[in-house]
Write a protein that holds these residues in place. Structure first.
Motif, mmCIF file in Angstrom:
data_model
loop_
_atom_site.group_PDB
_atom_site.id
_atom_site.type_symbol
_atom_site.label_atom_id
_atom_site.label_comp_id
_atom_site.label_asym_id
_atom_site.label_seq_id
_atom_site.Cartn_x
_atom_site.Cartn_y
_atom_site.Cartn_z
ATOM 1 N N SER A 133 25.814 -18.074 -24.350
ATOM 2 C CA SER A 133 24.781 -18.359 -23.349
ATOM 3 C C SER A 133 25.361 -19.176 -22.206
ATOM 4 N N VAL A 154 20.401 -18.016 -20.014
ATOM 5 C CA VAL A 154 19.518 -16.883 -20.294
ATOM 6 C C VAL A 154 18.080 -17.302 -20.010
ATOM 7 N N LYS A 206 20.823 -22.609 -22.010
ATOM 8 C CA LYS A 206 22.199 -22.322 -22.434
ATOM 9 C C LYS A 206 22.692 -23.451 -23.319
ATOM 10 N N ALA A 227 19.843 -23.315 -25.750
ATOM 11 C CA ALA A 227 19.694 -21.917 -26.147
ATOM 12 C C ALA A 227 19.636 -21.797 -27.664
ATOM 13 N N LEU A 230 18.928 -11.599 -22.674
ATOM 14 C CA LEU A 230 20.379 -11.598 -22.542
ATOM 15 C C LEU A 230 20.886 -10.227 -22.106
#
Length: 589
Positions: free
Chosen positions: A293, A299, A324, A328, A357
């Motif tokens: 990420s 994302v 991220k 994430a 993603l």
């Protein structure tokens, strides 16, 4: 070295990503192998397209700088272009210098010996490099475009010999088992999972890619589902084999790590459950989500309400956010702040994250060679795979084989389950919904919904309640005792008390048949749904039936067992939670 650790002119340790430059004439990245002492110009410093080659200086030995197209994009340049890049002028040094000057002059006025660039594909038609899961989606994209560092990536990949080694590329459907383990080994993982645990199959997704590569179905398997784990052979460090005994009626997540089980045990458990033959597996730990990420610059996720989960440490206000790293990971681990706080709710979070993603990868994550390199490194370092795809070269072949699936043809679904009456902390397989789902995937049917046609669809037939379903069952080709077995199933499992065993049919039938009258259409709809009967099995008469006249169900040679679909459905079965990867309106709630 610069702040990113990338080599400057004269360094022997030049980052391969800095040697790739974008050619606006072809729309491709090309490898620029500048000689020592000549600092490669970064993409942002490039001149106008018409002057790119004029800026090139012959090397110390007289030839032009070697420029080659990205290996995965071969065949875009004609022989004239090849001669320009690959052949040195004949004659002495003066002749070669004169030839280089002529080339530079000609190129400055426009490209020489090049075909007209092909028009770029629209966003809807672009293929996505992916396989499945957090790691595999990124992996194929990274390896497919970063072929030039595949030898370095080889050293990043861990392998497990599961006793099955399939070819990287297959001409048939592909089933990839994606496993996320909660093992605490590895830097940054000590704060997660169970202390001292060797890891479980914490997150498991079976990704089915169709034979024609037009669609894919990702089945999330609940970790707390009670199932049977078969005996499985494992390869020990000394090369010997050890059979790990199976267990019945245990949590699915114990198929990995416990009792010395490796990914091959999870592989065999899923095959036994679904009837699908697995082609390859990919496994990653907590770090995969954090590193990948971060590599794609975050994302986007959505929360329909404020989320505060003290267990996963996720805190998000309602709305859209870019997550991220640790945040994430917290997002995909969250369950206490959403829905009923179950693992099924967490699966929905993971599906939202993965879908987003994929969209990120399709749009901008690979917009530069540096980004390709970073993501490829992160992906391969996070992976453990089977020996069939245990090198970057094999992964490249594997990814190129699967890259045709469009994002709107990828569907995430959850294997349907029911609450376990014996243990509220676990669930059991909902066979009524799961069997037709597995049959649909085995038949290579897409869960992705097709585009709506302009014609009007007929209204669905209303289904009769179980107590009104009246049917005589005869055996016309099924296994011995099928009629009575079906009646018992209808009465005990479906509460269809008006079902009767009418013995053997007068003639054998190749296909199961249900005969009903127009005024029994609601009963037929209910029975067909229970039995998984295709439309071809339904035979409607012209006249209405009397009040107590039963329908006639004749079991043919295609009959296997009550509740087992006669024919795989072509539409997503009722009760199966699913979401399309291209749906941007999914929010956690």
């Amino acid at each position: 070295m610069d702040a990113q650790g990338r080599g400057r002119a004269g360094d022997n340790n030049v980052d391969p990503a800095d040697q790739w430059v974008f050619d606006p004439n072809t729309g491709n990245y090309e490898l620029r192998l500048d000689h020592a002492g000549q600092a490669p110009a970064r993409p942002s410093d490039r001149k106008a397209p018409g002057t790119r080659r004029a800026a090139r200086t012959p090397g110390s030995e007289g030839g032009d700088t070697d420029t080659r197209p990205l290996p995965t994009q071969r065949g875009r340049r004609d022989e004239g272009a090849k001669a320009e890049d690959g052949e040195r002028p004949s004659g002495g040094r003066a002749a070669r210098r004169a030839a280089a000057n002529r080339t530079a002059t000609a190129t400055a006025s426009g490209p020489v010996g090049r075909r007209k660039p092909k028009p770029k594909a629209s966003g809807k038609k672009k293929a996505l490099y992916w396989t499945a899961g957090v790691v595999s989606f990124v992996l194929v994209a990274g390896c497919g475009a970063a072929y030039f560092v595949y030898q370095q990536l080889d050293g990043n990949i861990s392998k497990v010999d599961v006793g099955v080694e399939n070819e990287a590329v297959s001409s048939g459907p592909v089933n990839v088992l994606i496993i996320g383990t909660d093992a605490r080994d590895g830097k940054g993982n000590s704060g997660y999972g169970d202390a001292g645990s060797v890891g479980h199959a914490d997150t498991t997704i079976l990704m089915h890619i169709s034979k024609d590569r037009t669609n894919a179905t990702a089945l999330s398997i609940p970790r707390d589902m009670i199932t049977n784990i078969p005996n499985c052979p494992t390869k020990q460090k000394d090369g010997s084999k050890k059979i790990i005994p199976g267990e019945n009626q245990v949590r699915f997540n114990t198929s990995l790590g416990q009792e010395g089980r490796d990914p091959g045990c999870t592989w065999r458990t899923v095959e036994q459950m679904t009837g699908l033959k697995i082609t390859h597996f990919m496994m990653a730990d907590f770090n995969a989500v954090k590193e990948l990420s971060t590599a794609v610059d975050g994302v986007e996720v959505c929360a329909a309400k404020d989320l505060n989960d003290p267990k996963s440490h996720l805190k998000l206000k309602a709305g859209r956010h870019i997550v991220k790293g640790e945040q994430a990971l917290a997002f995909v681990r969250t369950r206490h702040a959403i829905g009923f706080g179950s693992d099924l709710d967490r699966i929905k979070m993971q599906q939202q994250f993965l879908s987003s993603l994929i969209r990120k990868l399709k749009s901008s994550a690979f917009s530069s060679p540096g980004k390709l390199y970073d993501v490829s490194q992160a992906a391969t370092k996070a992976l453990t795979v089977d020996t069939g795809i245990g090198t970057a070269g094999k992964l490249l072949d594997f990814g190129n084989d699967l890259k045709k699936v469009d994002i709107d043809k990828i569907t995430f679904a959850t294997v349907p389950v029911l609450d376990n009456p014996k243990d509220p902390a676990t669930v059991i397989l909902n066979k009524t919904a799961a069997d037709p789902l597995f049959a649909m995937v085995r038949a290579d049917h897409a869960l992705a919904k097709g585009k709506k046609g302009k014609g009007k669809k007929s209204a669905p037939v209303k289904k009769a309640p179980p107590e009104q379903v009246r049917v005589d069952v005869t055996n016309g080709g099924g296994p011995i005792g099928s009629a009575q077995e079906t009646v018992d199933w209808l009465q005990n499992s479906k509460a269809a008390k008006l079902s009767t065993n009418a013995g053997n049919a007068p003639a054998k039938l190749a296909a199961t048949r249900l005969e009903y009258a127009p005024n029994q259409a609601d009963q037929a709809a209910t029975l067909a749904n229970w039995m998984g009967l295709p439309k071809s099995a339904l035979k409607k008469s012209a006249q209405n039936a009397g009040d107590r006249q039963p329908m006639k169900l004749t079991l043919g040679k295609d009959f296997k067992a009550p509740g087992s679909p006669i024919e795989a459905p072509t539409e997503t079965p009722d009760g199966v939670q699913n979401v399309n990867a291209d749906d941007k309106n999914v929010c956690a709630k």
